[in-house]
Write a protein that holds these residues in place. Structure first.
Motif, PDB file in Angstrom:
ATOM      1  N   LEU A 163       0.858  -1.193   0.000  1.00  0.00           N
ATOM      2  CA  LEU A 163       0.000   0.000   0.000  1.00  0.00           C
ATOM      3  C   LEU A 163       0.887   1.233   0.000  1.00  0.00           C
ATOM      4  O   LEU A 163       1.786   1.355   0.837  1.00  0.00           O
ATOM      5  N   LYS A 164       0.621   2.138  -0.937  1.00  0.00           N
ATOM      6  CA  LYS A 164       1.398   3.382  -1.001  1.00  0.00           C
ATOM      7  C   LYS A 164       0.597   4.512  -0.372  1.00  0.00           C
ATOM      8  O   LYS A 164      -0.628   4.447  -0.286  1.00  0.00           O
ATOM      9  N   ASN A 165       1.291   5.567   0.046  1.00  0.00           N
ATOM     10  CA  ASN A 165       0.646   6.783   0.566  1.00  0.00           C
ATOM     11  C   ASN A 165      -0.352   6.499   1.682  1.00  0.00           C
ATOM     12  O   ASN A 165      -1.475   6.960   1.660  1.00  0.00           O
ATOM     13  N   ILE A 166       0.086   5.696   2.647  1.00  0.00           N
ATOM     14  CA  ILE A 166      -0.782   5.453   3.806  1.00  0.00           C
ATOM     15  C   ILE A 166      -0.143   6.148   5.017  1.00  0.00           C
ATOM     16  O   ILE A 166       1.068   6.410   5.044  1.00  0.00           O
ATOM     17  N   GLY A 167      -0.977   6.438   6.014  1.00  0.00           N
ATOM     18  CA  GLY A 167      -0.471   6.994   7.269  1.00  0.00           C
ATOM     19  C   GLY A 167      -0.420   5.887   8.310  1.00  0.00           C
ATOM     20  O   GLY A 167      -1.313   5.048   8.358  1.00  0.00           O
ATOM     21  N   VAL A 168       0.631   5.846   9.117  1.00  0.00           N
ATOM     22  CA  VAL A 168       0.661   4.861  10.205  1.00  0.00           C
ATOM     23  C   VAL A 168       0.927   5.549  11.535  1.00  0.00           C
ATOM     24  O   VAL A 168       1.656   6.543  11.600  1.00  0.00           O
ATOM     25  N   LYS A 169       0.302   4.996  12.568  1.00  0.00           N
ATOM     26  CA  LYS A 169       0.585   5.423  13.943  1.00  0.00           C
ATOM     27  C   LYS A 169       0.797   4.163  14.750  1.00  0.00           C
ATOM     28  O   LYS A 169       0.060   3.188  14.590  1.00  0.00           O
ATOM     29  N   ILE A 170       1.796   4.182  15.615  1.00  0.00           N
ATOM     30  CA  ILE A 170       1.970   3.065  16.550  1.00  0.00           C
ATOM     31  C   ILE A 170       1.655   3.602  17.934  1.00  0.00           C
ATOM     32  O   ILE A 170       2.199   4.628  18.358  1.00  0.00           O
ATOM     33  N   LEU A 171       0.743   2.907  18.609  1.00  0.00           N
ATOM     34  CA  LEU A 171       0.198   3.418  19.870  1.00  0.00           C
ATOM     35  C   LEU A 171       0.431   2.458  21.024  1.00  0.00           C
ATOM     36  O   LEU A 171       0.379   1.240  20.861  1.00  0.00           O
ATOM     37  N   LYS A 172       0.662   3.073  22.187  1.00  0.00           N
ATOM     38  CA  LYS A 172       0.629   2.307  23.433  1.00  0.00           C
ATOM     39  C   LYS A 172      -0.497   2.931  24.233  1.00  0.00           C
ATOM     40  O   LYS A 172      -0.357   4.050  24.735  1.00  0.00           O
ATOM     41  N   GLY A 173      -1.645   2.230  24.287  1.00  0.00           N
ATOM     42  CA  GLY A 173      -2.852   2.867  24.856  1.00  0.00           C
ATOM     43  C   GLY A 173      -3.230   4.023  23.951  1.00  0.00           C
ATOM     44  O   GLY A 173      -3.338   3.871  22.737  1.00  0.00           O
ATOM     45  N   SER A 174      -3.355   5.225  24.539  1.00  0.00           N
ATOM     46  CA  SER A 174      -3.719   6.383  23.708  1.00  0.00           C
ATOM     47  C   SER A 174      -2.483   7.193  23.309  1.00  0.00           C
ATOM     48  O   SER A 174      -2.568   8.179  22.584  1.00  0.00           O
ATOM     49  N   LYS A 175      -1.307   6.764  23.780  1.00  0.00           N
ATOM     50  CA  LYS A 175      -0.077   7.520  23.505  1.00  0.00           C
ATOM     51  C   LYS A 175       0.512   7.109  22.148  1.00  0.00           C
ATOM     52  O   LYS A 175       0.731   5.924  21.882  1.00  0.00           O
ATOM     53  N   VAL A 176       0.770   8.110  21.297  1.00  0.00           N
ATOM     54  CA  VAL A 176       1.369   7.831  19.977  1.00  0.00           C
ATOM     55  C   VAL A 176       2.890   7.742  20.141  1.00  0.00           C
ATOM     56  O   VAL A 176       3.548   8.714  20.508  1.00  0.00           O
ATOM     57  N   LEU A 177       3.443   6.559  19.848  1.00  0.00           N
ATOM     58  CA  LEU A 177       4.897   6.354  19.973  1.00  0.00           C
ATOM     59  C   LEU A 177       5.624   6.698  18.677  1.00  0.00           C
ATOM     60  O   LEU A 177       6.796   7.055  18.693  1.00  0.00           O
ATOM     61  N   TYR A 178       4.922   6.549  17.552  1.00  0.00           N
ATOM     62  CA  TYR A 178       5.569   6.757  16.248  1.00  0.00           C
ATOM     63  C   TYR A 178       4.491   7.080  15.236  1.00  0.00           C
ATOM     64  O   TYR A 178       3.394   6.523  15.284  1.00  0.00           O
ATOM     65  N   GLU A 179       4.818   7.993  14.334  1.00  0.00           N
ATOM     66  CA  GLU A 179       3.840   8.375  13.304  1.00  0.00           C
ATOM     67  C   GLU A 179       4.606   8.665  12.021  1.00  0.00           C
ATOM     68  O   GLU A 179       5.656   9.302  12.055  1.00  0.00           O
ATOM     69  N   ASP A 180       4.095   8.181  10.888  1.00  0.00           N
ATOM     70  CA  ASP A 180       4.783   8.438   9.625  1.00  0.00           C
ATOM     71  C   ASP A 180       3.816   8.223   8.467  1.00  0.00           C
ATOM     72  O   ASP A 180       2.671   7.792   8.660  1.00  0.00           O
ATOM     73  N   PHE A 181       4.320   8.502   7.276  1.00  0.00           N
ATOM     74  CA  PHE A 181       3.512   8.419   6.055  1.00  0.00           C
ATOM     75  C   PHE A 181       4.392   7.753   5.012  1.00  0.00           C
ATOM     76  O   PHE A 181       5.576   8.033   4.927  1.00  0.00           O
ATOM     77  N   GLY A 182       3.836   6.824   4.224  1.00  0.00           N
ATOM     78  CA  GLY A 182       4.676   6.192   3.198  1.00  0.00           C
ATOM     79  C   GLY A 182       4.095   4.896   2.686  1.00  0.00           C
ATOM     80  O   GLY A 182       2.893   4.781   2.457  1.00  0.00           O
ATOM     81  N   GLU A 183       4.966   3.898   2.565  1.00  0.00           N
ATOM     82  CA  GLU A 183       4.583   2.643   1.908  1.00  0.00           C
ATOM     83  C   GLU A 183       4.731   1.480   2.886  1.00  0.00           C
ATOM     84  O   GLU A 183       5.701   1.412   3.625  1.00  0.00           O
ATOM     85  N   MET A 184       3.752   0.581   2.881  1.00  0.00           N
ATOM     86  CA  MET A 184       3.840  -0.610   3.729  1.00  0.00           C
ATOM     87  C   MET A 184       3.528  -1.860   2.917  1.00  0.00           C
ATOM     88  O   MET A 184       2.992  -1.776   1.812  1.00  0.00           O
TER      89      MET A 184
END
Length: 412
Positions: free
Chosen positions: A212-233
């Motif tokens: 998938l191209k041009n997707i947004g990702v967030k990695i969360l611990k509970g409600s806290k965002v640990l990492y956020e980026d945009f790109g390809e997965m």
């Protein structure tokens, strides 16, 4: 003129050998493989992402661990310097998306061949299939090495450039950590980094191979965002991979070892939920008599459609004109927040680099010499330094190797 021994003929070792030989030293590389730069052959999918052509300040921004330690190295031998060195040695380069630098030929072997030519021209002696078993430590200093067959080889200084633990088939089996520890160095805990994630959900197996191209990702611990980026997965049979997630693994790996984390994928990051709902309305208004399962072709790749349908809870057989506002809201929700549970990272055999290694507190950042053992130097992945993908980890190797080579052989 001093005699210097370099343990490991990878990126850091080759850079150190060129630098040391240019300073007039007699240089010996001990390499346990049958050729130099074995790991270089598999970097960048066999194309070798040599470095990143960004501004030098941006090199620091792309470090994950101990970036400040790299100040003297990056300024002492820059990304531009390594590009010039390779081009002058007959390996023309090109710059691609994200400032990634590759050989024009797209062949990693051309990078190693260029270094081999440089080393030959500088009379560097390379000992292939030669394992180094231990360091020769006498009177509180490093005086040489002990080879696999028990032979003692003396030198003015020794560089450990053995790599980490990633891609063990290339010879990265942690020998350098053992030697460093025997010389009194602290080794910080090591983990695979720049590596794919494993996930809990069973439905990802249906998506294997889907990029998938041009997707947004967030990695969360509970409600806290640990990492956020945009790109390809990329979906795999065990979980998720692709550039955006491989970089994420270096930032969240330590947290993930304490317990599972949540991954939220936004399939349509350019649209707000309201805009997405308006688009769904528009699409649906043209397909009123179709079944729901046949109405999503312009929104999602075909492989993804059954998983989206099952997650949003709308009957696949339902006619589009019967879909309620609430059901549309659920579809938008799944599209904007496709959830997966990250349970762990894959192992060293798939890791691009190792996180952890020889503690940089015990290494002089201006020379790469051990603060504990005079005459002993470190460079490359064996150190507790790592960056994101895009050529940054190879630049760490080139820069630290070059700096070490410049300062070695001064003793005697």
């Amino acid at each position: 003129m001093g005699k210097i021994i370099i343990v490991g003929g990878g990126a850091a070792g080759m850079a150190a050998a060129v630098s040391g030989a240019k300073n007039g030293h007699q240089v010996h590389i001990y390499e346990k493989n049958e050729k130099l730069g074995k790991k270089i052959y598999i970097t960048g999918k066999g194309r070798c992402n040599v470095t990143n052509a960004c501004d030098i300040e941006d090199l620091f921004a792309n470090m994950v661990t101990n970036g400040k330690f790299m100040y003297s190295s990056f300024y002492g031998f820059t990304n531009q310097d390594v590009m010039k060195l390779l081009e002058d040695a007959g390996c023309p380069l090109k710059i691609e998306r994200g400032n990634r630098v590759f050989p024009v030929s797209d062949k990693a072997s051309d990078v190693t061949a260029a270094f081999s030519r440089l080393l030959r021209g500088l009379n560097v002696e390379i000992h292939y299939r030669q394992e180094v078993k231990a360091l020769l430590l006498e009177d509180g200093a490093c005086r040489g090495i002990v080879t696999g067959d028990g032979k003692k080889v003396r030198a003015d200084s020794v560089l450990i450039a053995t790599g980490g633990l990633s891609y063990p088939t290339t010879g990265s089996t942690g020998d350098g950590y053992k030697m460093a520890a025997e010389a009194g160095h602290k080794i910080t805990e090591c983990f695979p980094a720049l590596v794919p994630f494993q996930v809990k959900e069973q439905d990802v197996a249906m998506l294997q191979g889907l990029a998938l191209k041009n997707i947004g990702v967030k990695i969360l611990k509970g409600s806290k965002v640990l990492y956020e980026d945009f790109g390809e997965m990329l979906f795999t049979h065990f979980g998720v991979s692709g550039p955006v997630l491989i970089s994420a693994s270096s930032y969240v790996g330590k947290q993930l070892r304490k317990g599972p984390l949540e991954l939220s994928v936004d399939m349509k990051p350019a649209l707000t939920k309201e805009q997405l709902d308006a688009r769904l309305l528009r699409e649906f208004s043209q397909l009123l008599n179709k079944q729901f399962k046949n109405s999503l072709g312009s929104l999602f790749p075909s492989k993804l459609i059954p998983v989206i349908i099952s997650r949003c809870g709308i009957s696949p057989e339902k006619q589009v004109n019967e879909i309620t506002k609430e059901e549309r809201r659920q579809l938008a929700e799944v599209t904007k927040d496709f959830r997966l549970t990250l349970t762990g990272l894959r192992g060293y055999s798939e890791a691009i680099v190792t996180q952890g290694g020889v503690s940089v507190k015990e290494v002089n950042p201006s020379t790469m010499e051990s603060k504990r053992m005079p005459g002993l130097y470190f460079a490359g992945e064996v150190l507790d330094i790592d960056g994101v993908t895009g050529g940054f980890n190879l630049q760490i190797a080139w820069s630290t190797g070059w700096l070490a080579g410049m300062h070695m052989g001064q003793g005697g």
